[in-house]
Every structure is written in structure tokens, then in C-alpha cells.
Write an enzyme that holds these catalytic residues in place. Structure first.
Site, PDB file in Angstrom:
ATOM      1  N   LYS A  80       0.857  -1.196   0.000  1.00 37.23           N
ATOM      2  CA  LYS A  80       0.000   0.000   0.000  1.00 37.23           C
ATOM      3  C   LYS A  80       0.890   1.242   0.000  1.00 37.23           C
ATOM      4  O   LYS A  80       1.817   1.332   0.811  1.00 37.23           O
ATOM      5  CB  LYS A  80      -0.903   0.003   1.238  1.00 37.23           C
ATOM      6  CG  LYS A  80      -1.983  -1.055   1.152  1.00 37.23           C
ATOM      7  CD  LYS A  80      -2.932  -0.998   2.312  1.00 37.23           C
ATOM      8  CE  LYS A  80      -4.086  -1.985   2.115  1.00 37.23           C
ATOM      9  NZ  LYS A  80      -3.681  -3.353   1.719  1.00 37.23           N
ATOM     10  N   ASP A 133      -1.569  -2.098  -4.051  1.00 40.83           N
ATOM     11  CA  ASP A 133      -2.971  -2.196  -3.627  1.00 40.83           C
ATOM     12  C   ASP A 133      -3.670  -0.857  -3.822  1.00 40.83           C
ATOM     13  O   ASP A 133      -3.021   0.188  -3.840  1.00 40.83           O
ATOM     14  CB  ASP A 133      -3.055  -2.547  -2.128  1.00 40.83           C
ATOM     15  CG  ASP A 133      -2.757  -4.016  -1.846  1.00 40.83           C
ATOM     16  OD1 ASP A 133      -2.822  -4.838  -2.774  1.00 40.83           O
ATOM     17  OD2 ASP A 133      -2.456  -4.323  -0.681  1.00 40.83           O
ATOM     18  N   MET A 134      -5.000  -0.879  -3.928  1.00 37.50           N
ATOM     19  CA  MET A 134      -5.748   0.387  -4.009  1.00 37.50           C
ATOM     20  C   MET A 134      -6.435   0.631  -2.666  1.00 37.50           C
ATOM     21  O   MET A 134      -7.008  -0.285  -2.084  1.00 37.50           O
ATOM     22  CB  MET A 134      -6.780   0.339  -5.133  1.00 37.50           C
ATOM     23  CG  MET A 134      -7.396   1.687  -5.415  1.00 37.50           C
ATOM     24  SD  MET A 134      -6.205   3.004  -5.753  1.00 37.50           S
ATOM     25  CE  MET A 134      -5.824   2.706  -7.478  1.00 37.50           C
ATOM     26  N   GLN A 141     -11.052  -0.808  -8.549  1.00 37.77           N
ATOM     27  CA  GLN A 141     -12.218  -1.223  -7.744  1.00 37.77           C
ATOM     28  C   GLN A 141     -13.487  -0.976  -8.555  1.00 37.77           C
ATOM     29  O   GLN A 141     -13.750   0.149  -8.988  1.00 37.77           O
ATOM     30  CB  GLN A 141     -12.257  -0.384  -6.458  1.00 37.77           C
ATOM     31  CG  GLN A 141     -11.045  -0.574  -5.560  1.00 37.77           C
ATOM     32  CD  GLN A 141     -10.732   0.659  -4.731  1.00 37.77           C
ATOM     33  OE1 GLN A 141     -10.869   1.788  -5.205  1.00 37.77           O
ATOM     34  NE2 GLN A 141     -10.280   0.459  -3.504  1.00 37.77           N
ATOM     35  N   ARG A 146      -5.275  -5.720 -11.264  1.00 34.90           N
ATOM     36  CA  ARG A 146      -6.085  -6.626 -10.427  1.00 34.90           C
ATOM     37  C   ARG A 146      -7.450  -5.947 -10.275  1.00 34.90           C
ATOM     38  O   ARG A 146      -7.523  -4.774  -9.919  1.00 34.90           O
ATOM     39  CB  ARG A 146      -5.458  -6.806  -9.048  1.00 34.90           C
ATOM     40  CG  ARG A 146      -6.394  -7.592  -8.087  1.00 34.90           C
ATOM     41  CD  ARG A 146      -6.073  -7.318  -6.618  1.00 34.90           C
ATOM     42  NE  ARG A 146      -4.794  -7.844  -6.218  1.00 34.90           N
ATOM     43  CZ  ARG A 146      -4.093  -7.347  -5.191  1.00 34.90           C
ATOM     44  NH1 ARG A 146      -4.546  -6.318  -4.502  1.00 34.90           N
ATOM     45  NH2 ARG A 146      -2.932  -7.865  -4.859  1.00 34.90           N
ATOM     46  N   LYS A 183     -13.858  -5.616  -6.056  1.00 31.36           N
ATOM     47  CA  LYS A 183     -15.073  -4.793  -5.917  1.00 31.36           C
ATOM     48  C   LYS A 183     -14.776  -3.502  -5.160  1.00 31.36           C
ATOM     49  O   LYS A 183     -15.357  -2.464  -5.452  1.00 31.36           O
ATOM     50  CB  LYS A 183     -16.163  -5.582  -5.188  1.00 31.36           C
ATOM     51  CG  LYS A 183     -16.750  -6.705  -6.022  1.00 31.36           C
ATOM     52  CD  LYS A 183     -18.001  -7.280  -5.369  1.00 31.36           C
ATOM     53  CE  LYS A 183     -18.476  -8.521  -6.093  1.00 31.36           C
ATOM     54  NZ  LYS A 183     -19.669  -9.115  -5.458  1.00 31.36           N
ATOM     55  N   GLY A 184     -13.878  -3.574  -4.162  1.00 29.63           N
ATOM     56  CA  GLY A 184     -13.566  -2.386  -3.357  1.00 29.63           C
ATOM     57  C   GLY A 184     -14.004  -2.600  -1.923  1.00 29.63           C
ATOM     58  O   GLY A 184     -15.107  -3.103  -1.674  1.00 29.63           O
ATOM     59  N   THR A 239     -11.848 -12.006  -6.495  1.00 29.45           N
ATOM     60  CA  THR A 239     -13.197 -12.051  -5.925  1.00 29.45           C
ATOM     61  C   THR A 239     -13.463 -13.436  -5.321  1.00 29.45           C
ATOM     62  O   THR A 239     -12.850 -14.420  -5.732  1.00 29.45           O
ATOM     63  CB  THR A 239     -14.254 -11.749  -7.016  1.00 29.45           C
ATOM     64  OG1 THR A 239     -15.559 -11.790  -6.422  1.00 29.45           O
ATOM     65  CG2 THR A 239     -14.213 -12.727  -8.172  1.00 29.45           C
ATOM     66  N   HIS A 240     -14.394 -13.447  -4.336  1.00 26.45           N
ATOM     67  CA  HIS A 240     -14.869 -14.737  -3.804  1.00 26.45           C
ATOM     68  C   HIS A 240     -16.295 -14.981  -4.253  1.00 26.45           C
ATOM     69  O   HIS A 240     -16.954 -15.900  -3.786  1.00 26.45           O
ATOM     70  CB  HIS A 240     -14.837 -14.729  -2.277  1.00 26.45           C
ATOM     71  CG  HIS A 240     -13.565 -14.188  -1.720  1.00 26.45           C
ATOM     72  ND1 HIS A 240     -13.414 -12.874  -1.345  1.00 26.45           N
ATOM     73  CD2 HIS A 240     -12.370 -14.775  -1.524  1.00 26.45           C
ATOM     74  CE1 HIS A 240     -12.186 -12.667  -0.931  1.00 26.45           C
ATOM     75  NE2 HIS A 240     -11.529 -13.805  -1.030  1.00 26.45           N
ATOM     76  N   ARG A 257     -12.277  -7.274   6.535  1.00 30.74           N
ATOM     77  CA  ARG A 257     -12.729  -8.646   6.232  1.00 30.74           C
ATOM     78  C   ARG A 257     -14.018  -8.948   6.989  1.00 30.74           C
ATOM     79  O   ARG A 257     -14.917  -9.595   6.473  1.00 30.74           O
ATOM     80  CB  ARG A 257     -11.667  -9.689   6.619  1.00 30.74           C
ATOM     81  CG  ARG A 257     -10.315  -9.532   5.957  1.00 30.74           C
ATOM     82  CD  ARG A 257     -10.297  -9.687   4.458  1.00 30.74           C
ATOM     83  NE  ARG A 257     -10.812  -8.660   3.616  1.00 30.74           N
ATOM     84  CZ  ARG A 257     -10.173  -7.550   3.209  1.00 30.74           C
ATOM     85  NH1 ARG A 257      -8.980  -7.284   3.644  1.00 30.74           N
ATOM     86  NH2 ARG A 257     -10.750  -6.700   2.375  1.00 30.74           N
TER      87      ARG A 257
END
Ligand code: FAD
Length: 306
Positions: A97, A130-131, A162, A183, A186-187, A225-226, A288
């Protein structure tokens, strides 16, 4: 929705972080998503993931850092991590980051630190930027563009887009033109409706549109994504566009939907596991939990049983 908003607000609280870091229950909860606290501790989890056919992206936890000493510590940890990956022949790259490299003090500081890391990582180690929240999007992309297109370009790097951001369609087109590795996720931050889509349907529709553009024109995109629906859409595009399995990779987070991770690899897809480590685990863990507040209940129940 209320729980998500609350958990995301808590993710940004220094006071809550102080409390959580000294709380046994909170520390135990974080362990589900974090592979260890030190570089040495992540060696075994990474080996196990590699043995199952996954590649890995290692993230040294830290963000919104404003102390010069802490920033220097982060740079030093990444330099040691590169050495560790090479010495132990781990199949891993890294994620980072820019606010951990000093972006909140000044973009030029983050840029200088990033260049130093990219040079040390080159040629074979890839560094994903990373965003973070939308307050950082423009500066992050600017720093990325500057290093990627410099007179002596540093190209062992890529960024994150994102799908919840309204601007992302234009950003994806620009990154495709640059030939950058993207990459798509979704964000994970709390964003206002002025910059981000607010309904799940809009975020998902945007994800599918951007994914299709990246799969047909992008350079080795990462589909992070999951969400089974997003994954099925990717597999459908793969078939339609007749893409070989090595033209893109799926990515998922350490500790999330492990069975689905294994199933996708068994079916011949590439899968990279984003694997965080370090003791600054609080904001990451809170995001998370916000993605699936049921995790909070599950973790508490299993700990109380234990
Ligand atoms: C490899 C990777 C890198 C990422 N990098 C970034 C980044 O740089 N910037 C950023 O803003 N965001 C990042 N994210 C986070 C991302 O933006 C989402 O917040 C997160 O992935 C949840 O969205 P989803 O696509 O999995 O879909 P969702 O619709 O949120 O979830 C789909 C399903 O997956 C399961 N699931 C999702 N999350 C969890 C969880 N935490 N625990 C248990 N089950 C879960 C649930 O069953 C859920 O119903 C990253 C995600 C991944 C996988």
C-alpha cells in the site's frame, strides 16, 4: 448494511486499534486472515499453499503511516522479504500500500520508496500496488503511471481497480492502453455515492463489464473475488474468448472460501492467495469482517467454545 458501515468506521479508529491489539479475543479472530507476524512465520504457510498449487502475494500489513521511522521499517521489511522469497524459492510476489510508503506525508516520498523497492525486486519479482480509499485513487494511479512510463521504466509492477468506483471504466481503458497489469476487485472501503455505486447490483454489473474488457484486451489481469457469480462470468468469458488458462489468474484472500480456491485450481485455473502478515492487522481484519459480518459471530462462537 448497518453492521458493514459500523465495522468500516471502526476500521479507521486508532483508539479501537489500540484496544484490539491488546485484546486476546480480537487477536485470535485476526489469526484466521493473517498468516503470521514475521517474515519467518509466513514461510511454512506459503510452502503449504504452493504445495497445493497456489501462487501467493505477500502483504506486509501497514497503512496510513505518517512516522518516518515506521516508513523506513516498512521499506526495510520488504527488502528483507524479497531476499527471503528468493532464498527459500517461494512461489510468491508481493502487494503493497502506498500509504505504508509515506503517501499521506507526500506523494514524492511514496514514489521514491516505491522506486527503490521495484529496483530491488526486479527483474523477476512482481510488486502489486494495492488500491486504498477514493481519497488516494488519483495519487496512487499517478505514481504508478510515473514509474511505469519513466524514461527508464520500472515495469515489474501493476495496480488495482475497484469496480464500485464510478471512474473505474475510464481508468481501465487507460491502463489497457498503457499495457499495465490490473487486479480487479469490488472495493473494500466506505465510499460516498458521489464517487461510488451504492447498490450491490451496480457494483456487480460494473465488475462484469470491467472484467470482460480486461480479459479481452488487458495484460494478464487478476480477477480478485470470492463471488461465485463473478467467477462463473469469468469462466464463461474464458470459454467465449477461448483464453488459455495462463492468460489471467484468479485471486482470493488467505482464509476466505478455501474450498472454492481448491476447486478452481483442480479445474485447471491459476489461483493466487493474497497472504497478509505483520502485527498491524487491525484495519485489514475489520474490513474482512465488514465483508461478511457473520464472520464475527462465527469467530466469537468458536472462541467461546474453545
Ligand atoms: C486478492 C484480493 C485482493 C484485494 N485487494 C484489494 C485492494 O487492493 N483494494 C480494495 O479496496 N479491496 C481489495 N480487495 C477486497 C475486495 O475489494 C472486496 O472487498 C472483497 O474481495 C469482497 O468482495 P467479493 O468480490 O469477494 O464479493 P462479495 O460480494 O463481498 O462476497 C461474495 C461472497 O464471498 C464470501 N466472502 C467475501 N468476503 C468474505 C470474507 N471476508 N470472509 C468470508 N467470506 C467472504 C461470502 O460468501 C460472500 O457472500 C481484494 C480482494 C482480493 C480477493
Amino acid at each position: 448494511m448497518i453492521t458493514r458501515t459500523l465495522l468500516l468506521q471502526m476500521a479507521g479508529s486508532r483508539q479501537m486499534e489500540h484496544f484490539a491489539r491488546h485484546n486476546r479475543l480480537a487477536t485470535a479472530m485476526a489469526q484466521r486472515f493473517i498468516a503470521g507476524e514475521t517474515i519467518e512465520q509466513v514461510t511454512e504457510p506459503v510452502r503449504q499453499l504452493n504445495a497445493k498449487g497456489f501462487t501467493v502475494s505477500l502483504d506486509f500489513l501497514g497503512e496510513s503511516v505518517t512516522s518516518e521511522q515506521e516508513i523506513a521499517g516498512t521499506v526495510d521489511t520488504y527488502l528483507r522479504l524479497f531476499q527471503h522469497i528468493r532464498t527459500n524459492e517461494l512461489n510468491a510476489n508481493v502487494s503493497i500500500k502506498l500509504t505504508a510508503l509515506g503517501m499521506d506525508i507526500g506523494p514524492e516520498i511514496a514514489s521514491r520508496n516505491l522506486q527503490r523497492l521495484l529496483k530491488a525486486a526486479a527483474p523477476e519479482l512482481f510488486v502489486r500496488i494495492d488500491m486504498e480509499s477514493s481519497a488516494h485513487t488519483e495519487t496512487t494511479l499517478q505514481i504508478f503511471r510515473d514509474v511505469f512510463t519513466a524514461a527508464v521504466p520500472l515495469t515489474n509492477t501493476g495496480v488495482v481497480i475497484q469496480s464500485y468506483l464510478r471512474r473505474s471504466e475510464a481508468d481501465v481503458e487507460e491502463l489497457i492502453k498503457l499495457g499495465a497489469r490490473v487486479r480487479l476487485c469490488k472495493g473494500a472501503y466506505q465510499e460516498p455515492g458521489s464517487v461510488a455505486f451504492t447498490t450491490r447490483a451496480e457494483v456487480d454489473a460494473s465488475y462484469v463489464r470491467l472484467m470482460r474488457r480486461l480479459l479481452e484486451s488487458g495484460v494478464y489481469p487478476a480477477i480478485a473475488t470470492h463471488d461465485k457469480q463473478m467467477i462463473d462470468a469469468a469462466l464463461q468469458f474464458k470459454q467465449e474468448l477461448q483464453l488459455a488458462p495462463d492468460r489471467f489468474e484468479f485471486q482470493m484472500l488467505y482464509g476466505v472460501r478455501r474450498e472454492l480456491q481448491e476447486q478452481l485450481v483442480k479445474e485447471g485455473n491459476r489461483m493466487r492467495i493474497y497472504t497478509p502478515f505483520g502485527d498491524h492487522w487491525y484495519p485489514y481484519t475489520m474490513r474482512r469482517l465488514a465483508e461478511k459480518p457473520a464472520n464475527l459471530k462465527l469467530a466469537l462462537t468458536s472462541m467461546l467454545r474453545g
